[in-house]
Write a protein that holds these residues in place. Structure first.
Motif, PDB file in Angstrom:
ATOM      1  N   SER A 101       0.837  -1.190   0.000  1.00 16.36           N
ATOM      2  CA  SER A 101       0.000   0.000   0.000  1.00 16.36           C
ATOM      3  C   SER A 101       0.871   1.238   0.000  1.00 16.36           C
ATOM      4  CB  SER A 101      -0.891  -0.005   1.234  1.00 16.36           C
ATOM      5  OG  SER A 101      -1.777  -1.087   1.156  1.00 16.36           O
ATOM      6  N   TYR A 120      -3.653  -2.002 -10.054  1.00 16.97           N
ATOM      7  CA  TYR A 120      -3.019  -2.464  -8.827  1.00 16.97           C
ATOM      8  C   TYR A 120      -3.500  -3.874  -8.513  1.00 16.97           C
ATOM      9  CZ  TYR A 120      -2.015  -2.539  -3.786  1.00 16.97           C
ATOM     10  OH  TYR A 120      -1.585  -2.861  -2.530  1.00 16.97           O
ATOM     11  N   GLN A 123      -4.575  -7.455  -2.997  1.00 15.36           N
ATOM     12  CA  GLN A 123      -5.567  -7.175  -1.966  1.00 15.36           C
ATOM     13  C   GLN A 123      -5.025  -6.084  -1.065  1.00 15.36           C
ATOM     14  OE1 GLN A 123      -2.689  -8.489   0.283  1.00 15.36           O
ATOM     15  NE2 GLN A 123      -4.553  -8.455   1.570  1.00 15.36           N
TER      16      GLN A 123
HETATM   17  N1  URE Z   1      -1.847  -4.184   0.133  1.00 19.59           N
HETATM   18  C1  URE Z   1      -0.889  -4.779   0.818  1.00 19.59           C
HETATM   19  N2  URE Z   1      -0.934  -6.105   1.063  1.00 19.59           N
HETATM   20  O1  URE Z   1       0.007  -4.141   1.240  1.00 19.59           O
END
Ligand code: URE
Ligand code: ATP
Ligand code: ATP
Ligand code: MG
Ligand code: MG
Lengths: 394, 260, 302, 368, 228
Positions: A101, A120, A123
């Motif tokens: 993220s 992207y 998850q």
């Molecule tokens: N979206 C994640 N797993 O960092």
């Protein structure tokens, strides 16, 4: 001179004029070095595979796709630098990329201010819906929320939260805590370990001490290996205390070793064993391209899907212009290896099926539960009463 | 003790009093209850067998060694100060300068700059940043450079000097600081006779401005320049007096001078 | 009480792993003064060696003798890392003696190269290694108090290596030569010590120890190109807290960080625990600027 | 005479580099210009690091901390400005419902900029005072500073609600009321950075030319001896350490404005080591060297990783090894090569000529 | 027989020795004197291989040494007492001496005559070399070189920092040793060296400018050279 550059810049990356030649440049932006390379290189492989397949089938709008690969080097600022380079220098039509993220957040302003497009594949924790990003991985309501419901029903009410110390696990757990409260569950422990943490004996002692019904595991990367090896060393089995992981897929399972993971649970939208004709084809193609040893998993599949989804949107729009592609994308369906997925035109996430799986003796994952069909994405968890107050963005 | 009384009588004011000093390394007592006092404008020699404790006591005076017992009192401009608990630079600022047994100069700056750092009396960051050396200081520095024969090499780096030349540079730096008390550990080791004589001459010169403690095994040199001599042996004072009287002491001959 | 004992064992066991991982560094850094940032990559080399040995056993030997891979892996991981260390010393490190900071940068470069090489050869994802089955059990003492055999084995291995290094360094002529070379290379040569050979051999031993540690690490952690980066800071802390150049210091450093770190982690969280133990390291250095077992020496104070 | 000449050479080099940088917006696309804006921030850090390492001999493996503090102070302001009176997004999903008190004053740009400088300096003075008066030196200091970088990174990640965690602070909209993505803003920030770099370069030039610079070198060569010469070495070290923290803090503040993100990944152990590498590659103990090093290493890293996304680590790794091994003085020492060759030739001439003539000379004075 | 023929030596870019010829046969104490900076230390370091010698020959008993690495020269029988002692500060006195013993392929026990000459070394056998006083270190450095039983012993200002009574002792020991080996000694302490030396070379500016038996040397010229 300067004004010259200015106009140049405001034109941005939409670049429909740029691909007047017989090829279309697309960007691929993943960590090929540093800690995140462990996970991201395979996603890159899947994206390249999809591009190759599309090219063989005649390309998009009759043009061949020309991938431009960049290394985000597991560093947020580098991700941002490379995103700018792809959009402004290479003028790519779209970018497939990112995993963490943090890297997505880092490149988001770049994509927004230059009106670029990012697909992207992983998850994530939700609470975001940028019009310049298509989210092909699961939103929290397509993974975390149903997983907790499943565990609550099948394993019990005492949950121990364990995660890596970074944004996804912390935010995911703040969702879980609200949900647990709503379900009348009890959070008996919450631990975060720095990335690359190698010793879990203390935390395992804590787990043994509080005896939860299950461990909700959001550890990422190397740490999972240490955790599960040491979990077994401590004499703990899934029969005694079950775990459910949301960041362990087939590839990670192979790195941990099946003997340490057998019987533990995971939650995803796709497994290599998922029984669809598309998946058979996909697995075969992937192995043919990269070797029998390799496995496919959810982010790999999502990366692969992303390319096809974009291609479909471009075909539908008849151009690679970002605004028009975005316009066209809503409602596009793709028969993906995980089943049919559909782009939600509103939040640009996917309708996806949800699956709980159990790791088997070969390190592959067998589905033990799934939703009947695709679940509508709800990144802000607006349809859940208990989730109120988790986000101030509407 | 008698010596001390004597000097008091003759009205010589001491600059440094070493009072019942002991120094210990682990369970090895390198210095045991040593007392002596150095007068103004006196050249005092510390002699004695290898390992008697001469360097150790110099180390204590300039703050490099911890004293386990006793006091070392310096009588400077700012009154009487016990230096045993002071930091090196503060001791140096009182006006105690030190030359080490192994030549040690700053290799990364030129000989000229080495001298410049030594000649400056103000050591604060402010003064090293904004103040230039006064003309008088520069001249003094040039004078010393000439004297130690390094004027031609002044823009070279000290690494290109031979052992003896480094000794000279270090002595020069020490002189440049115009200390009230100079501590010289084997200043003429590795020097030829001629250089030794030159050093002797120089010491007699600067003695007009300060007191000097010299540790040396060169007896000729000691004879030439010493006012008084303290003989150390196994961490204690064996004898004290002029070179002539000390040389007659059978004990000193036995443990130190030998038959020669 | 049970929890306390368990935690104490956890601490000791973490310490032994740290010591194991840091011993090689105690040689290359503590003794030779090379700030070896590629130390972690030597751990990695050892770990991958164990992986290959295991693959070969599975591929070519009957399942019955699988557990014997462990012995072969221990020996080979030492050897492979030692050979690599030897080559590196010959090609690169030997130009850097006395240039500590430069050695840091060059070995940093080497670590980048080795990591990337691992990626090129083995791929980015982690690879799995199974511990021999006799190590997979644990010695259950009472209730939740159980001591995994792996941990006990690593503890024994660490102690064994420690005494091996001690014996080599302080009880043999080679060790004396090694120490002499490290203190004054020119003079050692002038006394007939073949300094070049000593240098290579010492660096090879340090690297070999790292490789051996890497093999042990495969039983409890991940095996991937970035394995080394997870350990590099901790191992440097271990060597430095105790006092570089002192083996006893490294033992203390491992104990301090291992036991202290797990205790902090127990009462707070893993992140805060890490912060606290590093703060303690910083504090400790205030009182012991050269580590707890600092080598005190008149000649060393410039 | 000789020293005069040397200084002149590097001055010209410095002038050329700064002029090339100043002209950059006229011959490079905008996003490359921004990249160089970032590199110049790195050059500022490198310059400060060189003051403590190249000149004073203190090897800090933790300057990411000071860089980060400067950057975060500035980023807090930018984030508040972007939030436009609302709670910044990451705070709400991390469970905060009110702006933390520590954040409040950062709404004021002047305060934020002042803090971007003051906080690093203050921390450096505290850390420096403790460690340097307690005589923590050499590699012990290096490792201590590395522990600091580790602590800083871990704390930033761990306090997500206050710092944005591993995401860091990003998604800024305006700076001092101007659109942060607008080319004009970017150009202005580029020139501000260049100006700061030049000014700080001049400051360092001034200091190293003065006696204080010589004291620093003296401390590097023999700290105890410098103490015996009357210099309070701990004070000098605290001073120069704080100076370098000051420069890193400024660099951080400038960096955030131009790059638009600061996260723990930019302040931890790895970036801290990289900072040292810029100095070493450029040439420590000279002032233009580190500037050159920061610009060159980063340009090269960018170019290599763009062209060989999977292999660039090899290039960079090999570069470090090769430069440090064969150019211990950094790329700046290349300028000494002609002199070296001349000296070799002179030596050779002397060798051959004296071999011919001196033998009879010697026998002539032999006396028995 | 030890010989230097037309030896040149350089430090980086500076030429320090220019065409040095010198002989030091067994059974004789050969001395090398000269002012500070004349190049005496450089000569000995060149013999040992610690500075570059672009030209010239170094030979011991007819075998040429100039191409050999440092340690090999030591093995061929050169015992070196460097200026500045260069003991190993963290090795004990005993270990320092043992290193010397092993240089000459000696094994095990330190011969008694060492401790008879330097009793202090016996007393401090287990103390770290670096903790010794300056003079004690000098004694240790001499002991370390002598104990290897070399073919030629080269000493660089061995009396530096040593108490007068021990200097006499050292003079005696060196005189005794010359029956077993060649001795080449660099000294500033002229009275001492001219007293014990059988042959003397005078060096100036990296060249040998005179040589001869001490009594035969032109004393005025010698004094002039030394005191310039
Ligand atoms: N979206 C994640 N797993 O960092
Ligand atoms: N740090 C130390 N640890 C242990 N012993 C020490 C230490 N420093 C000095 N000594 C011992 O203390 C004694 C006195 O040493 P010191 O250096 O003062 O002698 P000295 O009189 O200067 O001798 P020299 O004339 O040989 O220089 C010696 O026996 C030495 O070995
Ligand atoms: N490391 C070095 N680099 C450059 N020049 C050097 C170096 N060491 C010595 N020299 C120069 O070589 C010359 C000879 O030095 P050397 O040390 O051989 O003199 P020496 O005769 O032993 O003098 P001393 O009696 O003072 O020890 C000196 O002029 C010196 O400046
Ligand atoms: Mg002494
Ligand atoms: Mg000499």
């Amino acid at each position: 001179e300067i004004t010259d550059k200015e106009t140049n810049k405001t034109e941005t990356a939409s670049g429909s004029e740029e691909d007047s030649k017989d090829s279309i440049k697309v960007g691929i932006l993943h960590s090929l070095s540093g800690t995140m390379a462990i996970s991201e290189t395979s996603v890159r492989d899947a994206e390249l595979l999809a591009i190759k397949e599309i090219n063989v089938a005649g390309g998009v709008l009759g043009k061949q796709l020309e991938p431009v690969v960049e290394d985000g080097a597991s560093d947020n600022a580098t991700f941002k630098e490379k995103a700018e380079k792809l959009l402004l220098n290479d003028k790519v039509a779209t970018v497939f990329g990112c995993w963490t993220s943090a890297s997505r957040k880092a490149v988001l302003p770049t994509f927004e201010s230059n009106n670029g497009l990012l697909w992207y594949p992983v998850q994530y924790e939700g609470m975001e819906a940028s019009k310049n990003i298509f989210y092909v991985g699961a939103a929290p309501n397509q993974q975390i929320v149903p997983a907790i419901e499943y565990m609550n029903e099948n394993y019990g009410k005492k949950v121990f939260l364990l995660g890596s110390d970074y944004v996804f696990p912390r935010t995911a757990n703040s969702i879980v805590k609200k949900q647990a409260e709503d379900l009348g569950m009890e959070v008996v422990g919450e631990e975060y370990t720095p990335m690359g943490h190698t010793d879990y004996t203390t935390i395992i002692s804590k787990i043994q001490d509080v005896k939860p019904d299950f461990v909700f595991n959001t550890l990422n990367g190397d740490s999972n290996v240490a955790f599960f090896k040491q979990y077994k060393d401590a004499g703990l089995t899934p029969d005694e205390i079950q775990t459910l992981s949301v960041s362990i897929a087939e590839e990670e399972a192979a790195g941990i070793g099946a003997s340490y993971l057998e019987g533990h649970l995971v939650a995803w939208n796709y497994y290599q064993t998922t029984d669809t004709p598309e998946n058979k084809k996909f697995v075969e193609a992937y192995k043919a391209e990269y070797g029998e040893e390799r496995v496919t998993d959810d982010p790999i599949e999502a990366g692969y899907d992303a390319v096809y989804l974009w291609a479909a949107a471009v075909e539908k729009a008849g151009t690679t212009d970002v605004d028009q592609v975005r316009e066209a994308a809503g409602g596009i369906e793709f028969k993906a290896p995980e089943g049919t997925i559909t782009i939600d035109g509103e939040n640009q996430h996917m309708y996806k099926p949800v699956r709980i799986g159990m790791v088997n003796g070969e390190g592959l994952i067998d589905e033990v539960w799934s939703t009947d069909g695709p679940v509508k994405p709800d990144p802000y968890l607006e349809s859940y009463e208990w989730a109120k107050g988790l986000s101030n963005v509407q | 003790m008698e010596q001390l009384m004597e000097r008091m009588d003759t009205g010589v004011t001491p600059v440094l009093d070493i009072e019942d000093v002991s120094i210990q390394f682990g369970d090895f007592k390198a210095i045991k209850d040593v007392s002596t006092s150095i007068g103004k404008n006196e050249i005092r020699f510390f002699i004695g067998p290898n390992g008697a404790g001469k360097t150790t006591i110099l180390d204590a005076i300039c703050g490099k060694n911890k004293v386990s017992d006793g006091k070392i009192v310096f009588h400077g401009d700012s009154g009487d100060r016990d230096v045993t608990r002071m930091k090196e630079y503060a001791i140096s600022d009182l006006g105690i300068g030190r030359k080490f047994q192994a030549p040690s100069v700053f290799g990364g700056i030129t000989i000229d700059e080495n001298m410049e750092l030594a000649v400056a009396r103000k050591h604060s960051i402010y003064s090293t940043t904004f103040l230039k050396l006064s003309k008088e200081k520069r001249e003094y520095m040039n004078h010393i450079l000439e004297f130690i024969g390094l004027k031609d090499k002044r823009f070279q780096y000290p690494s290109s000097l031979s052992h003896g030349e480094k000794q000279w540079l270090e002595i020069g730096m020490l002189m440049a600081a115009r200390p009230k008390l100079m501590l010289l550990d084997e200043p003429v080791a590795g020097m030829g006779r001629r250089e030794t004589e030159k050093t002797a001459e120089m010491l007699k010169n600067i003695k007009k401005e300060c007191s000097i403690i010299v540790v040396e095994h060169d007896m000729q040199f000691a004879k030439d320049v010493s006012d008084t001599v303290t003989v150390f042996h196994e961490g204690t004072v064996l004898d004290e007096g002029t070179m002539e009287t000390v040389q007659q002491n059978q004990q000193v001959i036995d443990v130190y001078l030998g038959r020669g | 009480m049970e929890l306390f004992l368990m935690q104490l064992f956890n601490g000791i066991s973490v310490s032994s792993i740290l010591l194991m991982a840091a011993l090689g560094l105690a040689v290359t850094f503590g003794l030779m003064g090379v700030i070896n940032m590629a130390h972690g990559e030597f751990l990695m080399v050892g770990a991958y060696t164990a992986y290959i040995v295991q693959k070969l056993f599975i591929a070519y030997l009957p399942a019955g003798v699988f557990d014997a891979y462990c012995i072969v892996a221990i020996l080979l991981s030492f050897l492979v890392a030692a050979v690599l260390g030897f080559i590196l010393e010959r090609l690169v490190i030997r130009r850097l003696y006395g240039r500590a900071a430069d050695s840091l940068l060059v070995t940093w470069g080497i670590s980048l190269i080795l990591q990337q090489a691992a990626r090129s050869i083995f791929g980015s994802p982690n690879v799995g290694v199974k511990a021999p089955s006799f190590l997979e059990k644990s010695l259950r003492i009472h209730g939740m108090l159980s001591l995994p055999y792996k941990r006990i084995f690593i503890l024994i291995l660490a102690v064994f290596c420690l005494f091996g290094v001690y014996w080599l360094m302080y009880r043999t002529r080679q060790g004396r030569n090694i120490r002499a070379v490290m203190q004054n290379r020119d003079m050692a040569a002038a006394l007939g010590v073949n300094t070049g050979r000593i240098d290579s051999a010492t660096f090879a031993i340090g690297s070999g120890l790292a490789g051996l540690a890497g093999c042990a690490l495969t039983w409890i952690g991940a095996i991937g190109p970035t394995l080394g980066t997870n350990y590099i800071v901790d191992t440097f802390m271990t060597v430095v807290v105790g006092g570089a150049g002192s083996l006893l210091g490294s033992v203390f450093g491992a104990g301090f960080i291992g036991i202290g770190g797990t205790a902090f982690e127990f009462f707070t969280t893993a992140s805060i625990g890490k912060v606290l133990i590093f703060l303690c390291v910083i504090l400790l250095l205030q009182f012991r600027p050269k580590g707890i077992f600092a080598v005190k020496n008149r000649a060393l104070e410039d | 005479m000789k020293t005069m000449k040397k200084i002149k050479g590097t001055t010209i080099l410095a002038a050329v580099i700064f002029l090339l940088l100043a002209a950059l917006p006229f011959y490079m696309p905008m996003f490359r210009v921004s990249l160089f804006g970032k590199y110049m921030c790195f050059a500022i850090i490198a310059l400060g690091l060189d003051m403590i390492w190249g000149y004073t001999g203190i090897l800090s493996l933790g300057h990411g901390v000071y860089f980060g503090l400067g950057a975060y102070c500035m980023a807090m302001y930018l984030k508040l400005e972007a939030a436009g009176g609302n709670l910044p997004d990451f705070m709400s999903w991390s469970g905060l419902d009110r702006l933390p008190a520590a954040w409040v004053p950062f709404g004021n740009p002047v305060f934020a900029v002042a803090m971007a400088v003051a906080v690093p300096v203050l921390l450096a003075v505290i850390i420096g005072y403790l460690t340097f008066t307690n005589k923590i030196r050499g590699v012990y200091f290096s490792i201590l500073s590395q522990a600091m970088a580790m602590i800083m990174g871990t704390l930033l990640i761990g306090s997500q609600a206050f710092t944005g965690g591993s995401n860091g602070l990003t998604d800024f909209k305006t700076i001092f009321g101007q659109d942060i993505h607008a080319p004009v803003t970017k150009i202005v920030m580029f020139y501000v950075t260049l100006l700061v770099l030049v000014l700080l370069f001049a400051l360092c030039r001034f200091l190293t030319g003065r006696r204080v610079g010589k004291v620093l070198i003296a401390i590097r060569d023999g700290e105890n001896r410098a103490g015996f010469a009357g210099y309070n070495t701990a004070n000098y070290k605290v001073f120069v350490y704080a100076l370098s923290a000051f420069m890193a803090g400024i660099a951080g503040a400038l960096y955030v404005g131009q790059v638009g993100i600061i996260s723990p990944a930019e302040v931890g152990v790895v970036p801290s080591v990289e900072m040292i590498i810029w100095v070493a590659i450029g040439g420590k103990g000279t002032l233009i060297g580190p500037v050159l090093g920061a610009l060159a290493v980063n340009s090269l890293k960018t170019t290599a990783s763009e062209n060989f996304p999977e292999l660039w680590s090899y290039f960079i790794g090999v570069l470090f090894v090769v430069v440090i091994l064969w150019l211990p003085g950094g790329v700046i020492s290349l300028k000494e090569i002609p002199g070296k060759i001349r000296a070799k030739l002179r030596l050779h001439r002397e060798e051959t000529s004296s071999a011919e003539e001196k033998i009879p000379d010697k026998t002539a004075v032999r006396s028995k | 027989m030890f010989q230097l023929e037309g030896l040149y030596a350089t430090y980086g870019e500076g030429m320090v020795l220019r065409h040095v010829d010198l002989e030091a046969p067994k059974g004789r104490i050969t001395s090398l004197v000269g002012r500070n900076g004349a190049g005496k230390t450089t000569t000995l370091r060149a013999v040992m291989g610690l500075v570059k010698t672009p030209q010239g020959k170094i030979s011991l008993d007819g075998r040429e040494l100039q191409k050999l690495p440092v340690y090999e020269r030591a093995k061929r029988g050169i015992g070196y007492v460097p200026q500045g002692r260069e003991i190993f500060p963290q090795l004990t006195v005993e270990e320092n001496i043992l290193l010397g013993l092993e240089a000459g392929n000696g094994k095990g026990v330190i011969p008694d005559f060492i401790f008879e000459t330097f009793p202090i070394l016996q007393e401090f056998l287990h103390r770290k070399g670096g903790d010794l006083s300056g003079g004690q270190q000098q004694q240790l450095a001499i002991a370390r070189a002598v104990v290897s039983g070399p073919k030629i012993l080269i000493l660089d200002e061995p009396t530096e920092g040593i108490q007068p009574s021990v200097i006499q002792e050292i003079g005696r020991v060196i005189t005794e040793l010359k029956s077993k080996m060649a001795v080449l000694i660099v000294e500033q302490y002229l009275e001492f060296v001219l007293d014990i030396a059988d042959y003397c070379y005078v060096m100036e500016n990296g060249r040998i400018i005179m040589d001869g038996e001490p009594e035969c040397l032109d004393q005025d010229r010698l004094q002039a050279t030394m005191s310039l």
